[in-house]
Motif scaffolding. Sequence first.
Motif, PDB file in Angstrom:
ATOM      1  N   HIS A   9       0.842  -1.190   0.000  1.00  0.00           N
ATOM      2  CA  HIS A   9       0.000   0.000   0.000  1.00  0.00           C
ATOM      3  C   HIS A   9       0.878   1.241   0.000  1.00  0.00           C
ATOM      4  CE1 HIS A   9       0.926  -0.048   4.269  1.00  0.00           C
ATOM      5  NE2 HIS A   9       0.419  -1.269   4.341  1.00  0.00           N
ATOM      6  N   GLU A  10       0.222   2.405  -0.170  1.00  0.00           N
ATOM      7  CA  GLU A  10       0.975   3.660  -0.321  1.00  0.00           C
ATOM      8  C   GLU A  10       1.834   3.977   0.900  1.00  0.00           C
ATOM      9  OE1 GLU A  10      -0.880   7.032  -2.409  1.00  0.00           O
ATOM     10  OE2 GLU A  10      -0.309   8.282  -0.696  1.00  0.00           O
ATOM     11  N   PRO A  56      -5.274   3.800   6.737  1.00  0.00           N
ATOM     12  CA  PRO A  56      -4.935   4.323   5.412  1.00  0.00           C
ATOM     13  C   PRO A  56      -6.204   4.762   4.677  1.00  0.00           C
ATOM     14  CG  PRO A  56      -4.187   2.028   5.673  1.00  0.00           C
ATOM     15  CD  PRO A  56      -4.992   2.378   6.881  1.00  0.00           C
ATOM     16  N   SER A  57      -6.090   5.810   3.853  1.00  0.00           N
ATOM     17  CA  SER A  57      -7.294   6.280   3.173  1.00  0.00           C
ATOM     18  C   SER A  57      -7.549   5.458   1.915  1.00  0.00           C
ATOM     19  CB  SER A  57      -7.157   7.768   2.818  1.00  0.00           C
ATOM     20  OG  SER A  57      -6.558   7.921   1.566  1.00  0.00           O
ATOM     21  N   THR A  58      -8.816   5.352   1.580  1.00  0.00           N
ATOM     22  CA  THR A  58      -9.205   4.587   0.388  1.00  0.00           C
ATOM     23  C   THR A  58      -8.627   5.232  -0.864  1.00  0.00           C
ATOM     24  OG1 THR A  58     -11.275   4.211   1.558  1.00  0.00           O
ATOM     25  CG2 THR A  58     -11.219   3.574  -0.755  1.00  0.00           C
ATOM     26  N   ALA A  59      -8.620   6.565  -0.886  1.00  0.00           N
ATOM     27  CA  ALA A  59      -8.085   7.275  -2.065  1.00  0.00           C
ATOM     28  C   ALA A  59      -6.619   6.914  -2.283  1.00  0.00           C
ATOM     29  CB  ALA A  59      -8.240   8.780  -1.869  1.00  0.00           C
ATOM     30  N   GLN A  60      -5.871   6.809  -1.188  1.00  0.00           N
ATOM     31  CA  GLN A  60      -4.457   6.425  -1.317  1.00  0.00           C
ATOM     32  C   GLN A  60      -4.338   5.042  -1.930  1.00  0.00           C
ATOM     33  OE1 GLN A  60      -2.306   6.628   2.415  1.00  0.00           O
ATOM     34  NE2 GLN A  60      -3.171   8.627   2.890  1.00  0.00           N
ATOM     35  N   GLU A  61      -5.167   4.135  -1.476  1.00  0.00           N
ATOM     36  CA  GLU A  61      -5.082   2.755  -1.972  1.00  0.00           C
ATOM     37  C   GLU A  61      -5.405   2.688  -3.462  1.00  0.00           C
ATOM     38  OE1 GLU A  61      -3.471   0.988   0.054  1.00  0.00           O
ATOM     39  OE2 GLU A  61      -3.770   2.588   1.486  1.00  0.00           O
ATOM     40  N   HIS A  62      -6.415   3.441  -3.867  1.00  0.00           N
ATOM     41  CA  HIS A  62      -6.811   3.426  -5.281  1.00  0.00           C
ATOM     42  C   HIS A  62      -5.689   3.937  -6.172  1.00  0.00           C
ATOM     43  CE1 HIS A  62     -11.389   3.345  -4.264  1.00  0.00           C
ATOM     44  NE2 HIS A  62     -10.840   2.147  -4.294  1.00  0.00           N
ATOM     45  N   ARG A  63      -5.099   5.054  -5.787  1.00  0.00           N
ATOM     46  CA  ARG A  63      -4.078   5.629  -6.676  1.00  0.00           C
ATOM     47  C   ARG A  63      -2.796   4.796  -6.650  1.00  0.00           C
ATOM     48  NH1 ARG A  63      -2.840  11.346  -3.530  1.00  0.00           N
ATOM     49  NH2 ARG A  63      -1.648  10.496  -1.786  1.00  0.00           N
ATOM     50  N   PHE A  64      -2.501   4.184  -5.505  1.00  0.00           N
ATOM     51  CA  PHE A  64      -1.330   3.307  -5.417  1.00  0.00           C
ATOM     52  C   PHE A  64      -1.502   2.133  -6.391  1.00  0.00           C
ATOM     53  CE2 PHE A  64       0.576  -0.577  -3.639  1.00  0.00           C
ATOM     54  CZ  PHE A  64       1.907  -0.198  -3.547  1.00  0.00           C
ATOM     55  N   THR A  65      -2.656   1.531  -6.341  1.00  0.00           N
ATOM     56  CA  THR A  65      -2.925   0.381  -7.213  1.00  0.00           C
ATOM     57  C   THR A  65      -2.881   0.795  -8.678  1.00  0.00           C
ATOM     58  OG1 THR A  65      -4.349  -0.482  -5.476  1.00  0.00           O
ATOM     59  CG2 THR A  65      -4.562  -1.506  -7.636  1.00  0.00           C
ATOM     60  N   GLU A 124      -5.777  14.924  -2.233  1.00  0.00           N
ATOM     61  CA  GLU A 124      -6.501  13.733  -2.705  1.00  0.00           C
ATOM     62  C   GLU A 124      -6.263  12.520  -1.805  1.00  0.00           C
ATOM     63  OE1 GLU A 124      -6.642  14.701  -7.493  1.00  0.00           O
ATOM     64  OE2 GLU A 124      -5.372  13.066  -6.766  1.00  0.00           O
ATOM     65  N   GLY A 125      -5.063  12.446  -1.232  1.00  0.00           N
ATOM     66  CA  GLY A 125      -4.746  11.302  -0.375  1.00  0.00           C
ATOM     67  C   GLY A 125      -5.211  11.491   1.057  1.00  0.00           C
ATOM     68  N   GLY A 126      -5.860  12.623   1.329  1.00  0.00           N
ATOM     69  CA  GLY A 126      -6.324  12.889   2.694  1.00  0.00           C
ATOM     70  C   GLY A 126      -5.164  13.093   3.663  1.00  0.00           C
ATOM     71  N   LEU A 127      -4.039  13.554   3.137  1.00  0.00           N
ATOM     72  CA  LEU A 127      -2.853  13.766   3.983  1.00  0.00           C
ATOM     73  C   LEU A 127      -2.840  15.205   4.485  1.00  0.00           C
ATOM     74  CD1 LEU A 127      -0.382  11.916   1.600  1.00  0.00           C
ATOM     75  CD2 LEU A 127      -1.061  11.119   3.869  1.00  0.00           C
ATOM     76  N   ARG A 128      -2.710  15.360   5.767  1.00  0.00           N
ATOM     77  CA  ARG A 128      -2.709  16.706   6.358  1.00  0.00           C
ATOM     78  C   ARG A 128      -1.375  16.933   7.062  1.00  0.00           C
ATOM     79  NH1 ARG A 128      -7.498  14.487   6.750  1.00  0.00           N
ATOM     80  NH2 ARG A 128      -9.255  15.536   5.745  1.00  0.00           N
TER      81      ARG A 128
END
Lengths: 306, 139
Positions: free
Chosen positions: A149-150, A291-300, B129-133
Amino acid sequence: MSAKNINRRDFLTVGAKLGVAGLALSIPLSGCVPTDIGSAVQQAAKLTDSATKSYAAVSKAWEDITPEQEYYIGRTIGAVILEKYKPYPNKTANAYLNVMGQSLACFSDLPELFDGYHFQILDSTEINAFATPSGLVFITRGMVRCCQHENALAAVLAHEIGHIQLRHGIQSIEKDRVTKAFSILAIEGTKSFAQSDIASLTATFEDSITDITSTMINSGYSRAFENDADGAAVTTLRRVGYNPQGLVDMLQIMGQQLQPGGLDFAKTHPAPASRIENVEGLLAGSALQAPSTAQEHRFTAAMKGV
Amino acid sequence: MGEQFSVQVRDGQVRNKPSFLGSVVATVHYGDRLSSLQVKDSWVEVKAGATSGWMHISSLTDKEIILNANAQQVKQAASSDELALAGKGFNKQVESEFRRQNRHANFAGVDQMEKYRVSQKEMEQFLKEGGLRPQGGTV
């Protein structure tokens, strides 16, 4: 804190004292394993003893290597690495790696380098990653595959940035070589070097490159340096908002995938289990966000082909 | 006027607040000499021409960087902690000599890698977009 006398090196020392960037600054044993990069120059040009003695007062060492000089050292190490490993030309994956790496670097203790940070995936199934003093960071496809994961991939990059901010590469150069280089510089009184001086400097330069590449590729940094880079990585990951547990996750997968006796991380790094023990000590008591879902999507999406 | 600093990176950004998420208000270059107005954590507020703004301390040195040193300055720098020489020591000329002797070293690959440049906008978008703060900034 007064602005007086704060330069980049002092800043790093202050950072270390504050416990931000790890503590140990002991000089590691530099690699003495010969590499195949041109021995011809080394043999062709040697500094004379008299030249060195003439400027014995010049006792400068790696602390005095400017960021500009680090840049040329780093470019050359990068060129040696890219001679051994082919760059992986996937634009999407490398673009993703660079924006993530830049985001991490900005929140490290050393965000600014002469030409900034640049990241590249290497087309190799070995599990490995390298960082040059000037901010070139390389990660093999094999290492990317250890990241599920990211957060885990961010941890690898943060660890390599840690080596850069703690100046581990530059410290692999034998001190005598740097003193020699500064001696040549002190002798030189005109705007351009004589050919003999260039040959001497190049020989010293080449030896310095060999010191660093031998350490990075063949012998590895000391256990203390690796633990310090992990410590710096945890700090950077937290500042950006990443879950530093990603470092443990990555190390666990790596522990399963490394082949005993292999020529990659198995050879140059402490066993993942011992690094996990160190990192878990740093994570104790901290609240970890999911971990955020958005991170997982873009990582994949970015890494699916790697 | 505060202490003097030199820019020790090729191109430095001066920002409207002490954060990499601040807007760039001026660009400065290697060797530029700047006066500091104040220091806050790892950031220095500098005066850059008619404007002022913030630079991270790692982009600055308190040494004076000499861009085209003469013979006397070269000798002076060898024993001084206050001067640094641009373009001396391990430099482009030394790299060229190394390349001549090591034809297989892949400098073209490094040149290609150096073309990866991430804009502030791309970084901000990535974080958001990654929700990183990140600490020290709002995205």
